[in-house]
Design an enzyme around this catalytic site. Structure first.
Site: not given
Length: 325
Positions: A7-10, A12, A102, A205, A209, A213
């Site tokens: 998961g090479a998102g923000a 990751g 999350n 957390k 959210n 959210n």
């Protein structure tokens, strides 16, 4: 250490760059434009005027990367089932799987946590038990992220604020492996903390959210505008009180009031939540991990959740109408 980012998102990407800088052999499971960008330019992290690029091994098929020492799962919750179907080649007998996500995770009631409800599967996040079967509890290291990142483009991460990672074994034990991982994360420059009860950190957390959210997704508003409306803030507070009652019944009481938590959120300024960013980008939303799971825990513990139900119903209806749920 061999580390794979799934998961090479923000988030990751942020974790991957810093671990590569700390000397880890970092690989990434990716596809499409992200895969091509990683093969060409590596992972890129920008923070202020600083831009860092690290080479990584990138592949679409996890089998091409082989067994890892650490797998960082940093996908949005709706994508987790697909990850579970493909993650097996990365996991060996001693592999740690750190979930940087999350919401309530599938392993939340594992490790003996949850009192009378310990060991129960949450259908909201793992309907058929396929995720737990693919990633057994013995491999899991919980992780709570306190940082805000976004993508400038495929494989290009921008860190806005925050640098925190809280990690822990679901059992709460300070095992040698989690202590070694904590030391590695500190070496990599994270503000890393080892938790004696990671479920408490997940829940705290979530307590903030799970409301802001979906309300941001419904309204299109940034957090400051949401909290500045007295009626909306009052509704949020009532949902939070329901969640606080649930937490008390599973062993994670919260001493703060909702207004105490609102003050913490206000200090972050005006920002778009991750769910609002997902709605604007046409991506699936994490309602089940953030809200449906709380409703299910309410049913398990006997806590009525009428306001949580209303929030879930409205947010779910909008997401279904947009094809995001």
């Amino acid at each position: 250490m061999k580390v794979c980012i799934y998961g090479a998102g923000a988030i990751g990407g942020w974790i991957g760059v810093k671990l590569a800088q700390a000397g880890c052999e970092v690989s990434v499971v990716a596809r499409g434009a992200t895969l091509q960008a990683l093969r060409k330019d590596g992972l890129v992290l920008s923070h202020g005027d600083t831009r860092t690029s690290v080479p990584v091994k990138a592949a679409e098929d996890p089998a091409a990367l082989g067994v890892q020492d650490l797998v960082v799962v940093a996908v949005k919750a709706p994508a987790l089932a697909a990850v579970a179907e493909r993650i097996a080649p990365l996991i060996g007998a001693d592999t740690m799987v750190m979930t940087a996500m999350n919401g309530v995770p599938w392993w939340f009631l594992s490790g003996g946590f949850g009192g009378a409800h310990a060991g129960k599967r949450l259908a909201a996040v793992d309907p058929q038990g396929a995720i737990a079967a693919a990633i057994p509890d013995r491999h899991v290291i919980g992780c709570v992220v306190h940082a805000s990142c976004s993508l400038d483009g495929p494989g290009q991460v921008r860190l806005h604020f925050g640098n925190g990672l809280i990690i822990g074994e679901p059992s709460g034990a300070a095992t040698p492996r989690v202590q070694a991982l904590h030391a590695l994360l500190q070496k990599a420059g994270f503000d890393a903390r080892l938790s004696a009860q990671i479920q408490k950190d997940v829940w705290y957390k979530l307590w903030g959210n799970m409301t802001v959210n979906p309300i941001s997704a419904l309204t299109g508003c940034t957090t400051d505008l949401i909290l500045n409306d007295d009626l909306v803030r009052g509704f949020i507070s009532t949902v939070m009180l329901e969640a606080r009652d649930i937490g008390e019944r599973i062993g994670i009481p919260i001493a703060e009031s909702p207004e105490d938590r609102h003050a913490v959120t206000r200090k972050l300024g005006a920002f778009k939540t991750s769910m609002l960013q997902d709605v604007e980008a046409g991506r699936a939303v994490e309602l089940d991990a953030l809200v449906s799971s709380v409703r299910e825990l309410g049913q398990l513990t006997g806590v009525p959740t009428p306001f949580t139900d209303a929030l879930l119903g409205l947010a779910r209806l909008q997401a279904r109408q947009r094809g995001l749920y």
